[in-house]
Design a protein around this motif. Structure first.
Motif, mmCIF file in Angstrom:
data_model
loop_
_atom_site.group_PDB
_atom_site.id
_atom_site.type_symbol
_atom_site.label_atom_id
_atom_site.label_comp_id
_atom_site.label_asym_id
_atom_site.label_seq_id
_atom_site.Cartn_x
_atom_site.Cartn_y
_atom_site.Cartn_z
ATOM 1 N N GLY A 157 0.700 -1.240 -0.107
ATOM 2 C CA GLY A 157 0.261 -0.207 -0.037
ATOM 3 C C GLY A 157 0.561 1.496 0.000
ATOM 4 N N THR A 158 1.977 1.126 0.041
ATOM 5 C CA THR A 158 2.836 2.397 -0.275
ATOM 6 C C THR A 158 4.226 1.915 -1.463
ATOM 7 O OG1 THR A 158 4.649 1.889 1.193
ATOM 8 C CG2 THR A 158 2.731 2.726 2.576
ATOM 9 N N ASN A 159 4.408 2.875 -1.817
ATOM 10 C CA ASN A 159 5.819 2.628 -2.139
ATOM 11 C C ASN A 159 7.418 3.211 -1.684
ATOM 12 O OD1 ASN A 159 4.769 2.322 -4.305
ATOM 13 N ND2 ASN A 159 2.995 4.351 -5.041
ATOM 14 N N GLN A 160 7.059 3.316 -0.632
ATOM 15 C CA GLN A 160 8.202 3.942 0.713
ATOM 16 C C GLN A 160 9.563 2.698 1.078
ATOM 17 O OE1 GLN A 160 8.924 7.260 1.113
ATOM 18 N NE2 GLN A 160 10.960 6.825 1.862
ATOM 19 N N PRO A 161 10.385 2.798 0.449
ATOM 20 C CA PRO A 161 11.285 1.676 0.971
ATOM 21 C C PRO A 161 11.715 2.285 2.155
ATOM 22 C CG PRO A 161 12.115 3.349 -0.992
ATOM 23 C CD PRO A 161 10.823 3.802 -0.391
ATOM 24 N N ILE A 162 11.902 0.969 3.314
ATOM 25 C CA ILE A 162 12.143 0.936 4.737
ATOM 26 C C ILE A 162 13.909 0.728 4.811
ATOM 27 C CG2 ILE A 162 11.614 1.048 7.021
ATOM 28 C CD1 ILE A 162 8.985 1.789 5.842
ATOM 29 N N PRO A 163 15.086 1.463 4.674
ATOM 30 C CA PRO A 163 16.120 0.890 4.862
ATOM 31 C C PRO A 163 16.535 -0.439 5.981
ATOM 32 C CG PRO A 163 16.468 3.090 5.044
ATOM 33 C CD PRO A 163 14.599 2.149 4.990
ATOM 34 N N ILE A 164 16.797 -1.832 6.504
ATOM 35 C CA ILE A 164 16.792 -2.998 7.688
ATOM 36 C C ILE A 164 17.720 -3.380 7.615
ATOM 37 C CG2 ILE A 164 14.261 -3.732 7.366
ATOM 38 C CD1 ILE A 164 15.365 -6.034 5.298
ATOM 39 N N ASP A 165 18.139 -3.525 8.836
ATOM 40 C CA ASP A 165 19.823 -4.047 9.099
ATOM 41 C C ASP A 165 19.111 -5.653 10.355
ATOM 42 O OD1 ASP A 165 21.979 -4.816 10.498
ATOM 43 O OD2 ASP A 165 22.092 -3.502 11.955
ATOM 44 N N ILE A 166 19.404 -6.140 9.495
ATOM 45 C CA ILE A 166 19.216 -8.034 10.130
ATOM 46 C C ILE A 166 20.139 -8.462 10.148
ATOM 47 C CG2 ILE A 166 16.735 -7.558 10.245
ATOM 48 C CD1 ILE A 166 16.879 -9.328 7.729
ATOM 49 N N ARG A 167 20.112 -9.811 10.843
ATOM 50 C CA ARG A 167 21.532 -10.853 10.589
ATOM 51 C C ARG A 167 20.048 -11.716 10.589
ATOM 52 N NH1 ARG A 167 24.877 -13.817 13.982
ATOM 53 N NH2 ARG A 167 26.360 -15.886 12.060
ATOM 54 N N LEU A 168 20.644 -13.018 9.031
ATOM 55 C CA LEU A 168 19.063 -13.223 8.724
ATOM 56 C C LEU A 168 19.474 -15.606 9.021
ATOM 57 C CD1 LEU A 168 16.527 -14.131 6.812
ATOM 58 C CD2 LEU A 168 17.988 -14.265 4.961
ATOM 59 N N ILE A 169 19.137 -15.694 9.623
ATOM 60 C CA ILE A 169 19.011 -17.504 10.059
ATOM 61 C C ILE A 169 17.656 -18.256 9.310
ATOM 62 C CG2 ILE A 169 19.428 -19.275 11.843
ATOM 63 C CD1 ILE A 169 19.957 -17.318 13.946
ATOM 64 N N CYS A 170 18.007 -19.008 8.438
ATOM 65 C CA CYS A 170 16.973 -19.741 7.849
ATOM 66 C C CYS A 170 17.244 -21.117 8.414
ATOM 67 C CB CYS A 170 16.430 -19.511 6.431
ATOM 68 S SG CYS A 170 16.708 -17.997 5.817
ATOM 69 N N ALA A 171 15.924 -21.972 8.552
ATOM 70 C CA ALA A 171 15.795 -23.653 8.567
ATOM 71 C C ALA A 171 15.370 -24.114 7.543
ATOM 72 C CB ALA A 171 15.266 -23.601 10.163
ATOM 73 N N THR A 172 15.630 -25.826 7.004
ATOM 74 C CA THR A 172 14.109 -26.345 6.636
ATOM 75 C C THR A 172 15.023 -27.879 7.083
ATOM 76 O OG1 THR A 172 13.301 -27.121 4.076
ATOM 77 C CG2 THR A 172 15.807 -26.090 4.462
ATOM 78 N N ASN A 173 13.877 -28.411 6.391
ATOM 79 C CA ASN A 173 13.446 -30.134 6.956
ATOM 80 C C ASN A 173 13.893 -30.646 5.713
ATOM 81 O OD1 ASN A 173 11.358 -29.616 6.051
ATOM 82 N ND2 ASN A 173 9.998 -31.139 7.098
ATOM 83 N N ILE A 174 14.218 -29.853 4.300
ATOM 84 C CA ILE A 174 14.503 -30.247 2.659
ATOM 85 C C ILE A 174 15.958 -30.129 2.610
ATOM 86 C CG2 ILE A 174 13.838 -29.988 0.423
ATOM 87 C CD1 ILE A 174 11.334 -28.270 1.092
ATOM 88 N N PRO A 175 16.545 -31.693 2.581
ATOM 89 C CA PRO A 175 17.498 -31.929 2.337
ATOM 90 C C PRO A 175 18.654 -30.800 0.964
ATOM 91 C CG PRO A 175 16.854 -33.934 2.104
ATOM 92 C CD PRO A 175 15.655 -33.147 2.070
#
Length: 453
Positions: free
Chosen positions: A275-293
């Motif tokens: 609903g907006t066109n305004q980008p918002i900067p983010i500063d994150i450390r990403l961790i992902c997980a999956t049970n798929i090999p």
């Protein structure tokens, strides 16, 4: 020994690294000697008495397997068994670095490093040299990570503890692989709690459970009126995790369309609320997980390869409980203590027959199944001694892991035969064969390599 009194030898074929280390250490240690050619190691060790060696993991860019570093580590330990060695490695070589610990290295540092962290590691290794060693000279492994509740004495769990210790202080993206119930969320929590972002938010999202319509709103947020039920502005999970860690669980279950949206945010490091066109900067450390090999994720019809590279700076594979049977009794006694206190039965013990039964079971539900099994036994037991009959395993799992593995082997055989049949039909024309099989040429070549066709 203190750092100020130490003589240190640095071996690395990158002259920039040698220069940086020499400038850093010249005022911090008694002596620092740098060498680009590892072939000079025997001569240097015979000529001078060094307290510590800082050794690169790779010396040949065309090979880059880490075997060079392991080889020279073994040579150093043969020539000077008591000398401390710290390996220099990169994010992608964490497994090799862990292997180096088993070969006698005292520690390893990941480049690029912070100078303070390197000095701290050098100081700790020199201080602890000769202490806290096992019979084979390696570091004595912990049996548990007390801060997170992770428990294990098995070799595979020691590898995981070492990885967490080394990668947590970095901002590297982590992909955690493992079956359901193995504790992937505990590892994600441990990485956050031991990171430099520990005081910031830790936001967990089960992205596999998000529908197409909720995916963007939940992760990226929305503005009031953006869609029918958007009655107020909402901050997405990426914004909520700003400054901290975002844990995306079951990442392997999202659609290709969702993957494209996620990749755009990760590449640009900014989100745009619906609903907006305004980008918002983010500063994150990403961790992902999956049970798929990972081998299944590599299928381009299922998962984008560029997204795998983006989320997988370092991967941690959590073994199923059946592959670390040494930890079953340790975990069982831990859970027994927890639930004995919870249900006011503090003197609970295991009969030997119960321990034997636990070790003989395959635990298709992994650590989670073991946990529920122990809790149920303590609730139902009227005595202070848990007998084998008190341990009732879940009937939910219809087949054992061994049967499942047999089924995988049968499916692999079927796939290989189908590929051979189609290739033969088209007289070896890969383009036509891949089209009939519904695969890209790259995916078909990958399978040809997999089945050694």
């Amino acid at each position: 020994m203190s750092l100020k009194k130490a003589s240190i030898l640095v071996i690395d074929d990158d002259t920039d690294v040698l220069t940086a280390v020499r400038l850093l250490l010249r005022t911090e240690v008694k002596e620092v000697v740098t060498e680009k050619n590892p072939e000079q190691i025997p001569f240097l060790l015979s000529k001078d008495s060094f307290d510590l060696v800082l050794l690169d993991m790779n010396f040949n860019a065309s090979i880059n397997t880490g075997n060079e570093g392991i080889y020279w580590l073994q040579r150093i330990k043969t020539l000077k068994p008591d000398i401390a060695v710290i390996m220099i490695t990169a994010y992608g070589d964490i497994d090799l670095a862990v292997r180096s610990l088993k070969e006698g290295a005292s520690d390893f540092v990941v480049k690029p490093w912070h100078n303070e962290k390197l000095l701290s590691t050098l100081s700790d290794v020199l201080k602890n040299s000769g202490q806290n060693k096992t019979a084979n000279g390696g570091p004595r492994p912990p049996s548990a990570n007390n801060e997170t509740g992770m428990i294990g004495e098995s070799e595979v769990m020691q590898d995981i503890f070492y990885k967490i210790d080394k990668i947590a202080p970095t901002d590297a993206n982590i992909l955690i692989l493992g079956e359901n119930g193995t504790g992937k969320d505990l590892i994600a929590t441990a990485i956050h709690e031991q990171s430099l972002r520990a005081g910031q938010p830790f936001i967990k999202v089960d992205v596999g459970a998000l529908t197409e319509s909720l995916f963007e709103s939940e992760l990226f947020g929305h503005k009031k009126g953006a869609f029918t039920d958007a009655r107020e502005d909402r901050v997405g999970r990426f914004e909520s995790a700003n400054g901290g860690t975002l844990f995306l669980d079951e990442i392997g279950n999202i659609s290709l369309q969702q993957q494209a949206k996620l990749l755009t945010v990760l590449q640009n490091r900014q989100v745009t609320r619906l609903g907006t066109n305004q980008p918002i900067p983010i500063d994150i450390r990403l961790i992902c997980a999956t049970n798929i090999p990972l081998s299944e994720l590599a299928n381009e019809s299922r998962f984008r390869k560029d997204l795998i590279y983006r989320i997988n700076t370092v991967e941690i594979t959590v073994p199923p409980l059946r592959k670390r049977k040494d930890d079953i009794l340790l975990l069982a006694k831990y859970f027994a203590k927890v639930y004995a206190n919870k249900y006011l039965k503090p003197n609970i013990q295991f009969h030997s027959s119960a321990l034997d039964k636990l070790q003989q079971y395959a635990f298709p539900g992994n650590v989670r199944e073991l946990q529920y099994t122990i809790e149920r036994a303590i609730i139902m037991s009227d005595a202070e001694m848990i007998q084998a009959a008190d341990l009732l395993f879940s009937p939910i799992e219809a087949s054992t892991p061994e049967v499942q593995e047999d089924e995988v082997l049968k499916l692999s055989t079927l796939e290989k035969n189908a590929i051979l049949k189609v290739i033969d039909k088209h007289n070896g024309n890969i383009s036509k064969a891949s089209k009939e099989l519904g695969l890209t040429r790259t995916a078909l070549y990958r399978r040809l390599s997999k089945y050694d066709i």
